[in-house]
Design a protein around this motif. Structure first.
Motif, PDB file in Angstrom:
ATOM      1  N   ARG A 123      -6.895 -24.105  14.268  1.00  0.00           N
ATOM      2  CA  ARG A 123      -7.970 -24.595  13.406  1.00  0.00           C
ATOM      3  C   ARG A 123      -8.480 -25.975  13.832  1.00  0.00           C
ATOM      4  O   ARG A 123      -9.672 -26.231  13.802  1.00  0.00           O
ATOM      5  CB  ARG A 123      -7.490 -24.689  11.963  1.00  0.00           C
ATOM      6  N   LYS A 124      -7.598 -26.829  14.217  1.00  0.00           N
ATOM      7  CA  LYS A 124      -7.984 -28.221  14.444  1.00  0.00           C
ATOM      8  C   LYS A 124      -8.290 -28.472  15.915  1.00  0.00           C
ATOM      9  O   LYS A 124      -7.407 -28.348  16.768  1.00  0.00           O
ATOM     10  CB  LYS A 124      -6.871 -29.158  13.977  1.00  0.00           C
ATOM     11  N   PRO A 125      -9.531 -28.826  16.275  1.00  0.00           N
ATOM     12  CA  PRO A 125      -9.846 -29.102  17.682  1.00  0.00           C
ATOM     13  C   PRO A 125      -9.184 -30.398  18.137  1.00  0.00           C
ATOM     14  O   PRO A 125      -9.002 -31.329  17.356  1.00  0.00           O
ATOM     15  CB  PRO A 125     -11.377 -29.231  17.687  1.00  0.00           C
ATOM     16  N   PRO A 126      -8.829 -30.495  19.417  1.00  0.00           N
ATOM     17  CA  PRO A 126      -8.171 -31.712  19.911  1.00  0.00           C
ATOM     18  C   PRO A 126      -9.158 -32.856  20.087  1.00  0.00           C
ATOM     19  O   PRO A 126     -10.366 -32.654  20.199  1.00  0.00           O
ATOM     20  CB  PRO A 126      -7.596 -31.269  21.259  1.00  0.00           C
ATOM     21  N   GLN A 127      -8.630 -34.082  20.096  1.00  0.00           N
ATOM     22  CA  GLN A 127      -9.408 -35.266  20.417  1.00  0.00           C
ATOM     23  C   GLN A 127      -9.145 -35.634  21.882  1.00  0.00           C
ATOM     24  O   GLN A 127      -8.245 -35.099  22.526  1.00  0.00           O
ATOM     25  CB  GLN A 127      -9.015 -36.430  19.491  1.00  0.00           C
ATOM     26  N   GLU A 128      -9.955 -36.557  22.391  1.00  0.00           N
ATOM     27  CA  GLU A 128      -9.797 -36.952  23.792  1.00  0.00           C
ATOM     28  C   GLU A 128      -8.421 -37.522  24.084  1.00  0.00           C
ATOM     29  O   GLU A 128      -7.882 -37.389  25.180  1.00  0.00           O
ATOM     30  CB  GLU A 128     -10.884 -37.964  24.178  1.00  0.00           C
ATOM     31  N   ASN A 129      -7.819 -38.202  23.073  1.00  0.00           N
ATOM     32  CA  ASN A 129      -6.512 -38.833  23.282  1.00  0.00           C
ATOM     33  C   ASN A 129      -5.353 -37.943  22.823  1.00  0.00           C
ATOM     34  O   ASN A 129      -4.216 -38.402  22.723  1.00  0.00           O
ATOM     35  CB  ASN A 129      -6.447 -40.172  22.551  1.00  0.00           C
ATOM     36  N   SER A 130      -5.645 -36.669  22.521  1.00  0.00           N
ATOM     37  CA  SER A 130      -4.586 -35.750  22.092  1.00  0.00           C
ATOM     38  C   SER A 130      -3.698 -35.386  23.280  1.00  0.00           C
ATOM     39  O   SER A 130      -4.124 -35.458  24.445  1.00  0.00           O
ATOM     40  CB  SER A 130      -5.194 -34.481  21.493  1.00  0.00           C
ATOM     41  N   PRO A 131      -2.451 -34.971  23.027  1.00  0.00           N
ATOM     42  CA  PRO A 131      -1.554 -34.563  24.128  1.00  0.00           C
ATOM     43  C   PRO A 131      -2.141 -33.369  24.895  1.00  0.00           C
ATOM     44  O   PRO A 131      -2.970 -32.612  24.377  1.00  0.00           O
ATOM     45  CB  PRO A 131      -0.260 -34.177  23.399  1.00  0.00           C
ATOM     46  N   TRP A 132      -1.660 -33.196  26.121  1.00  0.00           N
ATOM     47  CA  TRP A 132      -2.210 -32.144  26.991  1.00  0.00           C
ATOM     48  C   TRP A 132      -2.040 -30.759  26.401  1.00  0.00           C
ATOM     49  O   TRP A 132      -2.907 -29.890  26.552  1.00  0.00           O
ATOM     50  CB  TRP A 132      -1.550 -32.205  28.364  1.00  0.00           C
ATOM     51  N   TYR A 133      -0.914 -30.546  25.688  1.00  0.00           N
ATOM     52  CA  TYR A 133      -0.684 -29.208  25.158  1.00  0.00           C
ATOM     53  C   TYR A 133      -1.659 -28.866  24.030  1.00  0.00           C
ATOM     54  O   TYR A 133      -1.941 -27.681  23.784  1.00  0.00           O
ATOM     55  CB  TYR A 133       0.765 -29.052  24.677  1.00  0.00           C
ATOM     56  N   SER A 134      -2.222 -29.893  23.338  1.00  0.00           N
ATOM     57  CA  SER A 134      -3.238 -29.621  22.321  1.00  0.00           C
ATOM     58  C   SER A 134      -4.506 -29.074  22.969  1.00  0.00           C
ATOM     59  O   SER A 134      -5.111 -28.112  22.477  1.00  0.00           O
ATOM     60  CB  SER A 134      -3.553 -30.903  21.534  1.00  0.00           C
ATOM     61  N   HIS A 135      -4.903 -29.678  24.087  1.00  0.00           N
ATOM     62  CA  HIS A 135      -6.068 -29.180  24.825  1.00  0.00           C
ATOM     63  C   HIS A 135      -5.796 -27.775  25.369  1.00  0.00           C
ATOM     64  O   HIS A 135      -6.680 -26.907  25.328  1.00  0.00           O
ATOM     65  CB  HIS A 135      -6.405 -30.126  25.978  1.00  0.00           C
ATOM     66  N   ALA A 136      -4.575 -27.564  25.864  1.00  0.00           N
ATOM     67  CA  ALA A 136      -4.239 -26.256  26.443  1.00  0.00           C
ATOM     68  C   ALA A 136      -4.263 -25.165  25.378  1.00  0.00           C
ATOM     69  O   ALA A 136      -4.802 -24.066  25.598  1.00  0.00           O
ATOM     70  CB  ALA A 136      -2.873 -26.330  27.112  1.00  0.00           C
ATOM     71  N   LEU A 137      -3.699 -25.454  24.202  1.00  0.00           N
ATOM     72  CA  LEU A 137      -3.655 -24.441  23.145  1.00  0.00           C
ATOM     73  C   LEU A 137      -5.045 -24.139  22.607  1.00  0.00           C
ATOM     74  O   LEU A 137      -5.378 -22.971  22.331  1.00  0.00           O
ATOM     75  CB  LEU A 137      -2.750 -24.936  22.004  1.00  0.00           C
ATOM     76  N   TYR A 138      -5.872 -25.195  22.463  1.00  0.00           N
ATOM     77  CA  TYR A 138      -7.220 -24.952  21.960  1.00  0.00           C
ATOM     78  C   TYR A 138      -8.052 -24.195  23.013  1.00  0.00           C
ATOM     79  O   TYR A 138      -8.853 -23.323  22.682  1.00  0.00           O
ATOM     80  CB  TYR A 138      -7.892 -26.273  21.602  1.00  0.00           C
ATOM     81  N   GLY A 139      -7.864 -24.534  24.293  1.00  0.00           N
ATOM     82  CA  GLY A 139      -8.556 -23.803  25.352  1.00  0.00           C
ATOM     83  C   GLY A 139      -8.092 -22.356  25.438  1.00  0.00           C
ATOM     84  O   GLY A 139      -8.869 -21.454  25.808  1.00  0.00           O
ATOM     85  N   LEU A 140      -6.828 -22.112  25.094  1.00  0.00           N
ATOM     86  CA  LEU A 140      -6.290 -20.757  25.112  1.00  0.00           C
ATOM     87  C   LEU A 140      -7.071 -19.839  24.176  1.00  0.00           C
ATOM     88  O   LEU A 140      -7.268 -18.653  24.470  1.00  0.00           O
ATOM     89  CB  LEU A 140      -4.811 -20.788  24.725  1.00  0.00           C
ATOM     90  N   GLN A 141      -7.536 -20.385  23.038  1.00  0.00           N
ATOM     91  CA  GLN A 141      -8.316 -19.599  22.093  1.00  0.00           C
ATOM     92  C   GLN A 141      -9.560 -19.009  22.761  1.00  0.00           C
ATOM     93  O   GLN A 141      -9.827 -17.793  22.656  1.00  0.00           O
ATOM     94  CB  GLN A 141      -8.733 -20.480  20.906  1.00  0.00           C
ATOM     95  N   PHE A 142     -10.322 -19.847  23.466  1.00  0.00           N
ATOM     96  CA  PHE A 142     -11.564 -19.388  24.085  1.00  0.00           C
ATOM     97  C   PHE A 142     -11.304 -18.615  25.386  1.00  0.00           C
ATOM     98  O   PHE A 142     -12.009 -17.651  25.716  1.00  0.00           O
ATOM     99  CB  PHE A 142     -12.479 -20.586  24.351  1.00  0.00           C
ATOM    100  N   GLY A 143     -10.288 -19.046  26.123  1.00  0.00           N
ATOM    101  CA  GLY A 143      -9.947 -18.316  27.345  1.00  0.00           C
ATOM    102  C   GLY A 143      -9.487 -16.902  27.036  1.00  0.00           C
ATOM    103  O   GLY A 143      -9.863 -15.929  27.734  1.00  0.00           O
ATOM    104  N   ALA A 144      -8.677 -16.732  25.986  1.00  0.00           N
ATOM    105  CA  ALA A 144      -8.201 -15.404  25.608  1.00  0.00           C
ATOM    106  C   ALA A 144      -9.360 -14.530  25.144  1.00  0.00           C
ATOM    107  O   ALA A 144      -9.399 -13.313  25.434  1.00  0.00           O
ATOM    108  CB  ALA A 144      -7.162 -15.525  24.501  1.00  0.00           C
ATOM    109  N   ALA A 145     -10.323 -15.146  24.419  1.00  0.00           N
ATOM    110  CA  ALA A 145     -11.494 -14.377  23.983  1.00  0.00           C
ATOM    111  C   ALA A 145     -12.296 -13.896  25.196  1.00  0.00           C
ATOM    112  O   ALA A 145     -12.774 -12.739  25.246  1.00  0.00           O
ATOM    113  CB  ALA A 145     -12.367 -15.228  23.060  1.00  0.00           C
ATOM    114  N   ALA A 146     -12.465 -14.749  26.196  1.00  0.00           N
ATOM    115  CA  ALA A 146     -13.203 -14.363  27.407  1.00  0.00           C
ATOM    116  C   ALA A 146     -12.480 -13.235  28.146  1.00  0.00           C
ATOM    117  O   ALA A 146     -13.098 -12.274  28.605  1.00  0.00           O
ATOM    118  CB  ALA A 146     -13.369 -15.585  28.313  1.00  0.00           C
ATOM    119  N   VAL A 147     -11.154 -13.336  28.261  1.00  0.00           N
ATOM    120  CA  VAL A 147     -10.354 -12.298  28.921  1.00  0.00           C
ATOM    121  C   VAL A 147     -10.478 -10.981  28.168  1.00  0.00           C
ATOM    122  O   VAL A 147     -10.637  -9.909  28.759  1.00  0.00           O
ATOM    123  CB  VAL A 147      -8.884 -12.754  29.020  1.00  0.00           C
TER     124      VAL A 147
END
Length: 563
Positions: free
Chosen positions: A24-48
């Protein structure tokens, strides 16, 4: 073809809906790398998911919306989350075989979308990434097959459907983010105090109960801000609100390790910390020294350690509340003692000043006549009576002052109030008749018994009667004395039809050395009030200028039976 496009759009929205439930919560620029990875996983999985469902059919890449999640990830996430989304989708496409062109396409669209969003405002960025994700499949088909294959009609229909799907998906994500923000704000407002930002009473109580049920060793501290109500009256609620906010911020600073921090009441705060080794020293240092100095307010507090001092959660909370109330009571007693001490000093100063003023006047008179007598060979015969009158006045004044200031030990007896009134009337009846006044007495037939010292009560009544006579000096009037019961008190009203007392003088009537009579000492009513107070009663007055005055004495009754 329309059916395939509708299915793609439906799958896109379904995949995004599932993704929003998980992330639910999008990451901020200063968020840990895994926050960006998990949020990107949402859209990457949809594309796949979209590519796997429809991407390998004939003309599939022109009918598939697999680039739309990547574009949406750039609009709603960060550059890093978009990179993760594109990388996940590209790896799957490459690993599935035959999807190297689509994998490269996905990487390029992801990088370009992230760059566009970073450089442009949102509306322009939306238009740019929509155009990019719409045109990319055609560019890939041109390069791979040397033409569109499906024809311009298919291309235009795909472009229209893709723009619609992009708009719908983007609107859904923006709506979901707004709803999520409103839910977060609603949750915060229902769980926190609006003034201080700390947990409110209900939330703190619920979390404290849960914490105690876990059996953790904690220290619960209840803090009260001293005398906030008087500050609210004197300085206004804005000042008090500012003080409470300072206290809350200081509690955050000095108890940064707090497990729970809340506002327990209008002027109370509560803190739960892991039980330290020297809990008393830490609390004394912060709550008795630093925070009161910085917030300019005194604090009363109580604390206990769970489960060392009490193992039942409800009893434990009650124990802390009792200790805080006891500390609050001691603080109140200390403040009252300080106030009484200041009042005594003020009263002593006023009495001393009044006494000095009253003695100085006759002394000045005696001094003046002695200086005059020096010129006549110290012959004071001519001024003897005046000098003796002034000396007697000083003697009477000092005697009355001693009577007023010296504590007396009463020797009360059970007597009827009517007997005291009759004794006072007998002492003053000749004066009443001399000045032509009429006397009316209305007394309860059944005796009203009270424990009194008769001479003292008679002294008060005589003083009030003589004051009434003086008030009617300009013309004959009526003096009325009434004796009657009211509840647990026996009342005596002394009423005259004299000139009355103004409101300004009425409020100062019982002050020492205040008098409206030229020859008065100003101690008569003060002494009368002191005597009545010593008997457990009180004296009051009501008056109207031009109509008269009524003094009322209230004495507690013993009973109505004779001894």
């Amino acid at each position: 073809m329309v059916r395939e496009l509708v299915i793609n759009a439906s799958l896109l929205l379904s995949a995004l809906y599932v993704g929003t439930l998980l992330f639910r919560k999008p990451p901020q620029e200063n968020s840990p790398w895994y926050s960006h990875a998990l949020y990107g996983l949402q859209f990457g999985a949809a594309a796949v998911f979209l590519f796997a469902f429809h991407g390998n059919e004939e003309h599939g890449r022109l009918l598939c919306f697999h680039l739309t999640p990547i574009a949406l990830g750039a609009l709603h996430g960060t550059a890093r989350s978009t990179g993760w989304a594109a990388a996940i989708a590209a790896l799957f496409m490459a690993a599935s075989g035959g999807g190297f062109a689509e994998a490269a396409e996905t990487i390029l669209v992801g990088a370009a979308s992230a760059a566009v969003v970073y450089r442009m405002r949102r509306r322009a960025a939306w238009a740019a990434v929509t155009a990019l994700s719409t045109a990319a499949p055609f560019a890939t088909a041109w390069l791979a097959d040397g033409g569109y294959g499906a024809g311009w009609g298919t291309a235009l229909l795909f472009a229209a459907c893709h723009v619609g799907a992009m708009w719908g998906a983007d609107s859904f994500l923006r709506w979901d983010r707004t709803r999520s923000a409103l839910m977060t704000e609603y949750t915060y407002l229902t769980q926190h105090d609006l003034l201080t930002g700390l947990l409110n009473f209900q939330t703190f109580q619920a979390r404290l109960q849960s914490l105690l049920m876990e059996g953790r060793r904690v220290c619960f501290i209840l803090i009260d801000c001293d005398d906030v109500k008087s500050l609210n009256t004197e300085q206004g609620f804005h000042t008090v609100d500012g003080t409470l906010q300072r206290v809350a911020n200081l509690l955050r600073t000095f108890f940064s390790d707090a497990l729970l921090l809340g506002r327990f009441g209008s002027d109370e705060f509560a803190v739960v910390i892991p039980a330290p080794a020297d809990v008393a020293g830490r609390l004394a240092d912060s709550l008795e020294t630093h925070i009161p100095e910085l917030a300019d307010i005194r604090l009363a507090y109580g604390y206990a350690v769970y489960p060392d001092e009490e193992q039942d959660p409800s009893t434990f909370i009650t124990l802390v509340q009792k200790r805080m109330l006891e500390a609050k009571r001691l603080l109140w007693l200390e403040r009252e003692a300080h106030w009484l001490h200041n009042e005594r000093l003020s009263a002593v100063g006023e009495l001393a000043a009044g006494m000095a003023h009253e003695i100085r006047n006759p002394l000045t008179t005696v001094k003046g006549f002695l200086q005059v007598s020096k010129q006549n060979g110290y012959n004071v015969a001519e001024y003897y009576d005046i000098i003796m009158h002034e000396i007697k006045r000083m003697s009477d004044l000092t005697a009355e002052f001693l009577q007023f200031s010296k504590p007396t030990a009463l020797k009360p007896m059970k007597l009827s109030i009517q007997d005291c009134v009759l004794a006072a009337v007998q002492l003053t009846e000749s004066e009443i008749t001399k000045y032509g006044h009429q006397l009316h007495i209305e007394a309860e037939e059944q005796p009203l018994y009270a424990f009194v010292e008769k001479d003292k009560i008679v002294q008060v009544l005589v003083n009030l009667i003589r004051n009434a006579i003086d008030a009617m000096a300009e013309s004959s009037g009526t003096l009325s004395i009434s004796v009657y019961p009211r509840g647990e008190y026996g009342l005596v009203d002394v009423t005259d039809t004299g000139i009355g007392i103004s409101d300004d003088n009425l409020v100062r009537l019982f002050q020492p050395f205040f008098s409206t009579k030229s020859k008065g000492t100003g101690l008569g009513l003060s002494i009368s009030q002191k005597i009545i107070n010593e008997h457990g009663g009180y004296i009051s007055v009501r008056s109207k200028v031009g109509f008269g005055t009524t003094f009322t004495i209230r004495l507690p009754l013993s009973d109505r039976l004779p001894v």
